[in-house]
Design a protein around this motif. Structure first.
Motif, mmCIF file in Angstrom:
data_model
loop_
_atom_site.group_PDB
_atom_site.id
_atom_site.type_symbol
_atom_site.label_atom_id
_atom_site.label_comp_id
_atom_site.label_asym_id
_atom_site.label_seq_id
_atom_site.Cartn_x
_atom_site.Cartn_y
_atom_site.Cartn_z
ATOM 1 N N ASP A 33 0.831 -1.202 0.000
ATOM 2 C CA ASP A 33 0.000 0.000 0.000
ATOM 3 C C ASP A 33 0.873 1.262 0.000
ATOM 4 N N ARG A 34 1.850 1.293 0.893
ATOM 5 C CA ARG A 34 2.699 2.495 0.991
ATOM 6 C C ARG A 34 3.533 2.690 -0.257
ATOM 7 N N SER A 35 3.892 1.586 -0.918
ATOM 8 C CA SER A 35 4.736 1.719 -2.120
ATOM 9 C C SER A 35 3.945 2.355 -3.254
ATOM 10 N N LYS A 36 2.627 2.282 -3.183
ATOM 11 C CA LYS A 36 1.820 2.976 -4.196
ATOM 12 C C LYS A 36 1.627 4.436 -3.791
ATOM 13 N N ARG A 37 1.354 4.620 -2.506
ATOM 14 C CA ARG A 37 1.078 5.980 -2.022
ATOM 15 C C ARG A 37 2.297 6.891 -2.037
ATOM 16 N N TYR A 38 3.451 6.335 -1.688
ATOM 17 C CA TYR A 38 4.659 7.167 -1.546
ATOM 18 C C TYR A 38 5.747 6.735 -2.529
ATOM 19 N N LYS A 40 7.687 7.293 -5.100
ATOM 20 C CA LYS A 40 9.009 7.847 -5.453
ATOM 21 C C LYS A 40 9.705 8.496 -4.252
ATOM 22 N N ASP A 41 9.051 8.479 -3.109
ATOM 23 C CA ASP A 41 9.680 9.075 -1.918
ATOM 24 C C ASP A 41 10.751 8.132 -1.383
ATOM 25 N N ILE A 42 11.763 8.722 -0.776
ATOM 26 C CA ILE A 42 12.823 7.893 -0.186
ATOM 27 C C ILE A 42 12.268 7.204 1.062
ATOM 28 N N ALA A 43 12.454 5.895 1.107
ATOM 29 C CA ALA A 43 12.004 5.141 2.290
ATOM 30 C C ALA A 43 13.147 4.966 3.280
ATOM 31 N N SER A 50 20.442 4.731 -0.967
ATOM 32 C CA SER A 50 19.077 5.011 -0.512
ATOM 33 C C SER A 50 18.117 4.265 -1.422
ATOM 34 N N ILE A 51 16.876 4.154 -0.958
ATOM 35 C CA ILE A 51 15.909 3.336 -1.679
ATOM 36 C C ILE A 51 14.529 3.968 -1.528
ATOM 37 N N THR A 52 13.761 3.990 -2.625
ATOM 38 C CA THR A 52 12.413 4.578 -2.542
ATOM 39 C C THR A 52 11.428 3.513 -2.050
ATOM 40 N N TYR A 53 10.229 3.969 -1.763
ATOM 41 C CA TYR A 53 9.177 3.037 -1.329
ATOM 42 C C TYR A 53 8.919 1.974 -2.399
ATOM 43 N N GLU A 54 8.834 2.456 -3.641
ATOM 44 C CA GLU A 54 8.566 1.536 -4.748
ATOM 45 C C GLU A 54 9.680 0.497 -4.864
ATOM 46 N N GLU A 55 10.911 0.972 -4.778
ATOM 47 C CA GLU A 55 12.048 0.051 -4.903
ATOM 48 C C GLU A 55 12.104 -0.938 -3.734
ATOM 49 N N LEU A 56 11.811 -0.427 -2.550
ATOM 50 C CA LEU A 56 11.842 -1.310 -1.375
ATOM 51 C C LEU A 56 10.834 -2.447 -1.554
#
Ligand code: OOB
Length: 537
Positions: A33-38, A40-43, A50-56
């Motif tokens: 859910d968070r990987s869709k909502r956030y 491109k944000d850095i997780a 560093s890694i974004t939500y989508e990448e994580l």
């Protein structure tokens, strides 16, 4: 259901569901859910990248697919011993997605602890760094493999030598769908322990998600939060109070530091504009002492959390003037109950109490030695029950019979008083444990190791007050023959005991004070050591 897990009684489980505490949501779903909502944000940021939500989310899925190919299935246990690096977060979410259970160990654990965790949990895999802090974990894995027949895979982040390379576990094939439910056990956490070895603590998705949701509220974590972790990330406190899981739940950013030293942490605060950091009291004291000599700009800090051990009111008073931010005290335990002072509480409460429970459904009892409830304000044993406090340790029926009351209250072993407004103040401890600056040592575990030394007739380990660590460990020993403290420390290290458990001090005695029941009186021993070793003959 996981064998060795004690479920909540059906009526209470139903009650917690009805009240909306347990929502049937898993951590795998939360990250999706968070990987869709956030997206491109850095997780997460660590020392290397560093890694974004989508990448994580994508990497965790690929890792899960790869681990499935290795034969790791839902319900399997995997001992995870990684420092504060991005792969730790990926591994944990990969396991959550697959329904496999991380067994969280600390980088400081050695053969004694790890071989026990692997054997006791019948772990199928063990995940390590190649080296960290001058220690080669592959050597440890070689030793552990010899005595843990269940262990099929050792996965190494870094140079894998004869083991499996973490980088090669990622698979492009789709992850096999697994039905993971909120009521499933998500992981096994370690207890501080007071008798023998650490007990393992099973936590479900449902109840742990609830602690995250409440912690996010109590600590006001948002997607603007930059959450720094300097403590070992696998510990329950930096994981969930509000921890990395809270930061991800809220869409914030995690910064992982490999060390708690101001040399490493302060530049990270300045560079990433960190807003929140959890500390244990000795670290908070150290940071307070060095801050005036440092040039970094720490003005982004909004909240410093302090917990894991008692933080003195004198030190608590210094946080605001020195760091220009708020202090939030946290009193929690891997078994469940978490208390916070609230961010809008009056100073008196924030400085002098360890907060109040997070949930309106947390039940607290303060009792005397015979389990009679005590009046408000009187210190006694803290018992607790609630929507996120376990009903039993993993595979430990005998211990559970003592650690829990018949109606499901957990005996915390803490001596606590509660004021009229429901705020708790920790006054002491009844359990046979040393709290060395937040790191818990079960006296009996270390005593058993020392008793294996031929020069030792008997030993009793107690806490000694320390101005910096809060407590240090002191071993009173009745010797058969002379042996130096240095040799004893070496002996314990060679037995593979984590360094923090090795006693700070050894005191030779010719007898132990006894209680009227004929047991060693640790209370008297603590008095001996406080009054000075000359009294300890
Ligand atoms: C945290 O968890 P554990 O499982 O390592 O240790 C729990 C024990 C408590 O029973 C208590 O004895 C002590 O640690 N403790 C404190 C304290 N916070 C924990 N004693 C006095 N003052 C405090 N503020 O340590 C833990 C788990 C979640 C959040 C925070 C700490």
């Amino acid at each position: 259901m996981l064998e060795g897990f004690t479920p909540w009684p059906a009526d209470r489980a139903e009650f917690y569901r009805q009240k909306g505490c347990w929502e049937g949501w898993t951590f795998g779903q939360m990250l999706e859910d968070r990987s869709k909502r956030y997206a491109k944000d850095i997780a997460v940021i660590d020392a290397y990248s560093s890694i974004t939500y989508e990448e994580l989310n994508e990497r965790a899925t690929k890792l899960a697919a790869g681990m499935q190919k290795l034969g790791i299935e839902k319900g399997d246990r995997v001992v995870v011993q990684l420092p504060n690096i991005i792969p730790y977060v990926e591994v944990v979410f990969a396991l959550f997605k697959m329904g496999a259970l991380p067994v969280f160990s600390l980088p400081s654990h050695r053969f004694s602890e790890i071989s026990y965790f692997c054997r006791f949990s019948e772990a199928k895999a063990y995940i390590i760094p190649d080296q960290f802090g001058g220690f080669d974990y592959r050597n440890l894995a070689r030793q552990v493999k010899e005595c843990a027949p269940s262990l099929k895979h050792v996965i190494v982040v870094g140079d894998e030598e004869e083991f499996l390379s973490f980088d090669q576990v990622y698979s492009d094939e789709p992850m096999r769908e697994v039905q993971v439910q909120g009521s499933d056990v998500a992981f096994l956490q370690l207890s501080g322990g007071s008798t023998g070895r650490s007990k393992l603590i099973p936590r479900t998705h449902d109840e742990y998600m609830y602690t995250i949701k409440l912690s996010v509220e109590c600590c006001k974590v948002t997607n603007q939060t930059v959450f720094l972790v300097v403590l070992p990330v696998a510990h329950n406190y930096p994981m969930s109070s509000p921890g990395i899981l809270g930061a991800l739940y809220a869409g914030g950013k995690i910064v992982l530091s490999l060390s708690p030293s101001p040399d490493e942490a302060f530049p990270l605060i300045e560079k990433h504009r960190v807003t929140m950091v959890p500390l244990v009291p000795p670290l908070a004291l150290h940071w307070l002492d060095v801050k005036p000599q440092r040039s970094e700009d720490l003005s982004s800090l909004e909240v410093i959390l302090v917990g894991g051990a008692k933080f003195s009111a004198e030190a608590a008073k210094r946080i605001k003037p020195v760091f220009g931010c708020k202090l939030q005290q946290v009193f929690g335990m891997a078994e469940g109950l978490v208390c916070y002072t609230r961010l809008d509480d009056p100073e008196e409460i924030v400085l002098h109490t360890q907060g109040k429970p997070m949930s309106p459904f947390d039940e607290i009892k303060i009792v005397d030695d015979e389990d009679n409830e005590l009046p408000v304000g009187v210190a006694g044993h803290l018992l607790t029950r609630g929507p996120y406090t376990i009903q039993g340790y993993y595979k430990a029926p005998e211990h559970n019979a003592k650690a829990f009351t018949k109606d499901g209250f957990y005996r915390t072993g803490d001596i606590v008083s509660v004021n009229e407004q429901g705020y708790l103040t920790v006054e002491g401890r009844a359990k046979d444990q040393i709290n060395r600056g937040g790191e818990k040592i079960a006296a009996e575990e270390v005593e058993n190791h020392l008793l294996a030394h031929p020069a030792i007739h008997d030993v009793a380990i107690v806490a000694k007050t320390d101005p910096y660590m809060g407590e240090k460990s002191c071993a009173f020993v009745i010797f058969r023959s002379a042996v130096s403290p240095r040799e004893l420390k070496k002996f314990l290290a060679e037995r593979g005991l984590a360094a923090y458990k090795i006693p700070d001090e050894f005191v030779a005695v010719d007898h132990f004070p006894m209680t009227h029941l004929g047991k060693v009186s640790k209370k008297d021993l603590r008095e001996w050591i406080e009054k000075g070793p000359q009294l300890a003959r």
